[in-house]
Every structure is written in C-alpha cells, then in structure tokens.
Write a protein that holds these residues in place. Structure first.
Motif, PDB file in Angstrom:
ATOM      1  N   MET A   1       0.845  -1.172   0.000  1.00  0.00           N
ATOM      2  CA  MET A   1       0.000   0.000   0.000  1.00  0.00           C
ATOM      3  C   MET A   1       0.893   1.238   0.000  1.00  0.00           C
ATOM      4  N   LEU A   2       0.322   2.317  -0.517  1.00  0.00           N
ATOM      5  CA  LEU A   2       1.095   3.531  -0.711  1.00  0.00           C
ATOM      6  C   LEU A   2       0.203   4.735  -0.440  1.00  0.00           C
ATOM      7  N   SER A   3       0.651   5.611   0.429  1.00  0.00           N
ATOM      8  CA  SER A   3      -0.044   6.853   0.727  1.00  0.00           C
ATOM      9  C   SER A   3       0.529   7.947  -0.169  1.00  0.00           C
TER      10      SER A   3
ATOM     11  N   PRO B   1      -4.290   0.312 -15.725  1.00  0.00           N
ATOM     12  CA  PRO B   1      -5.639  -0.244 -15.563  1.00  0.00           C
ATOM     13  C   PRO B   1      -5.658  -1.593 -14.853  1.00  0.00           C
ATOM     14  N   GLY B   2      -6.479  -1.663 -13.817  1.00  0.00           N
ATOM     15  CA  GLY B   2      -6.692  -2.916 -13.109  1.00  0.00           C
ATOM     16  C   GLY B   2      -5.571  -3.364 -12.194  1.00  0.00           C
ATOM     17  N   LEU B   3      -4.468  -2.640 -12.164  1.00  0.00           N
ATOM     18  CA  LEU B   3      -3.325  -3.066 -11.357  1.00  0.00           C
ATOM     19  C   LEU B   3      -3.342  -2.478  -9.959  1.00  0.00           C
ATOM     20  N   ILE B   4      -3.875  -1.277  -9.830  1.00  0.00           N
ATOM     21  CA  ILE B   4      -3.872  -0.558  -8.561  1.00  0.00           C
ATOM     22  C   ILE B   4      -5.254   0.050  -8.354  1.00  0.00           C
ATOM     23  N   GLU B   5      -5.681   0.097  -7.103  1.00  0.00           N
ATOM     24  CA  GLU B   5      -6.965   0.682  -6.746  1.00  0.00           C
ATOM     25  C   GLU B   5      -6.757   1.750  -5.688  1.00  0.00           C
ATOM     26  N   ILE B   6      -7.691   2.680  -5.596  1.00  0.00           N
ATOM     27  CA  ILE B   6      -7.701   3.615  -4.470  1.00  0.00           C
ATOM     28  C   ILE B   6      -8.324   2.874  -3.296  1.00  0.00           C
ATOM     29  N   ALA B   7      -7.554   2.699  -2.228  1.00  0.00           N
ATOM     30  CA  ALA B   7      -8.028   1.952  -1.063  1.00  0.00           C
ATOM     31  C   ALA B   7      -8.762   2.855  -0.082  1.00  0.00           C
TER      32      ALA B   7
ATOM     33  N   LEU C   1       4.103   2.536  -9.514  1.00  0.00           N
ATOM     34  CA  LEU C   1       3.454   3.789  -9.147  1.00  0.00           C
ATOM     35  C   LEU C   1       4.408   4.681  -8.346  1.00  0.00           C
ATOM     36  N   THR C   2       5.201   4.091  -7.472  1.00  0.00           N
ATOM     37  CA  THR C   2       6.187   4.845  -6.695  1.00  0.00           C
ATOM     38  C   THR C   2       7.153   5.577  -7.625  1.00  0.00           C
ATOM     39  N   GLU C   3       7.624   4.907  -8.657  1.00  0.00           N
ATOM     40  CA  GLU C   3       8.530   5.535  -9.617  1.00  0.00           C
ATOM     41  C   GLU C   3       7.859   6.700 -10.342  1.00  0.00           C
ATOM     42  N   ILE C   4       6.612   6.534 -10.704  1.00  0.00           N
ATOM     43  CA  ILE C   4       5.871   7.615 -11.367  1.00  0.00           C
ATOM     44  C   ILE C   4       5.742   8.814 -10.432  1.00  0.00           C
ATOM     45  N   LEU C   5       5.405   8.561  -9.172  1.00  0.00           N
ATOM     46  CA  LEU C   5       5.240   9.648  -8.209  1.00  0.00           C
ATOM     47  C   LEU C   5       6.562  10.360  -7.937  1.00  0.00           C
ATOM     48  N   LYS C   6       7.658   9.611  -7.912  1.00  0.00           N
ATOM     49  CA  LYS C   6       8.975  10.233  -7.740  1.00  0.00           C
ATOM     50  C   LYS C   6       9.276  11.187  -8.888  1.00  0.00           C
ATOM     51  N   LYS C   7       9.011  10.742 -10.098  1.00  0.00           N
ATOM     52  CA  LYS C   7       9.302  11.553 -11.289  1.00  0.00           C
ATOM     53  C   LYS C   7       8.459  12.828 -11.324  1.00  0.00           C
ATOM     54  N   THR C   8       7.241  12.746 -10.818  1.00  0.00           N
ATOM     55  CA  THR C   8       6.347  13.906 -10.830  1.00  0.00           C
ATOM     56  C   THR C   8       6.413  14.700  -9.523  1.00  0.00           C
TER      57      THR C   8
ATOM     58  N   SER D   1      -6.803  15.942  -0.448  1.00  0.00           N
ATOM     59  CA  SER D   1      -5.475  15.904  -1.069  1.00  0.00           C
ATOM     60  C   SER D   1      -4.591  14.777  -0.548  1.00  0.00           C
ATOM     61  N   GLN D   2      -5.203  13.739   0.013  1.00  0.00           N
ATOM     62  CA  GLN D   2      -4.401  12.615   0.519  1.00  0.00           C
ATOM     63  C   GLN D   2      -5.208  11.339   0.423  1.00  0.00           C
ATOM     64  N   LEU D   3      -4.588  10.314  -0.183  1.00  0.00           N
ATOM     65  CA  LEU D   3      -5.276   9.034  -0.323  1.00  0.00           C
ATOM     66  C   LEU D   3      -4.286   7.882  -0.245  1.00  0.00           C
ATOM     67  N   VAL D   4      -4.834   6.680  -0.268  1.00  0.00           N
ATOM     68  CA  VAL D   4      -4.022   5.465  -0.163  1.00  0.00           C
ATOM     69  C   VAL D   4      -4.355   4.559  -1.342  1.00  0.00           C
ATOM     70  N   PHE D   5      -3.303   4.019  -1.951  1.00  0.00           N
ATOM     71  CA  PHE D   5      -3.449   3.062  -3.046  1.00  0.00           C
ATOM     72  C   PHE D   5      -3.166   1.655  -2.534  1.00  0.00           C
ATOM     73  N   SER D   6      -3.798   0.670  -3.152  1.00  0.00           N
ATOM     74  CA  SER D   6      -3.461  -0.728  -2.867  1.00  0.00           C
ATOM     75  C   SER D   6      -3.254  -1.451  -4.188  1.00  0.00           C
ATOM     76  N   GLY D   7      -2.424  -2.482  -4.126  1.00  0.00           N
ATOM     77  CA  GLY D   7      -2.139  -3.286  -5.305  1.00  0.00           C
ATOM     78  C   GLY D   7      -0.989  -4.223  -4.994  1.00  0.00           C
ATOM     79  N   ASP D   8      -0.624  -5.051  -5.954  1.00  0.00           N
ATOM     80  CA  ASP D   8       0.489  -5.966  -5.718  1.00  0.00           C
ATOM     81  C   ASP D   8       1.796  -5.170  -5.641  1.00  0.00           C
TER      82      ASP D   8
END
Length: 65
Positions: free
Chosen positions: A1-3, A19-25, A45-52, A31-38
C-alpha cells in the motif's frame, strides 16, 4: 500500500495508465489518499510519483486491504 498527496481526480488520471493493477483503497482528505495493489504495481506507481515529485510514502502492512 502507498499513501500519496494527491486529489482523487489526479489519482484517477494516474491510474488510467495502470488499468486494473492498482486501486484507491482510501480517501483520507481532498489531497491525501491510499493506493493498494500488488508489490510490483505499487513499485511502478512509486517511480511515477517520484518523477512527478508527488509526496508519497510506502505503508508497511501485513496483508492487502
């Protein structure tokens, strides 16, 4: 999980590319949420967030929720 410091709209735009890999948990605020996924998908997703430069934090959990 990732906040992450993202709005729900911004999160949905990111998830459109994963698509279909990660959901909003959970949506904790406007302005703050949590993702879940494998683990592999969360890492991608962490890499994408780092880049942005979106603030995020990996959450240590015993199992997916």
């Amino acid at each position: 999980m990732l906040s992450a410091r993202l709005s729900q709209d911004a999160a949905l735009k990111l998830l459109a590319d994963l698509p279909g890999l990660i959901e909003i948990a959970a949506i904790n605020s406007d302005s703050q949420l949590v993702f879940s996924g494998d683990a592999q998908s969360i890492e991608k997703l962490t890499e994408i967030l780092k880049k942005t430069e979106v603030r995020h934090q990996r959450l240590t959990v015993s199992h997916a929720f």
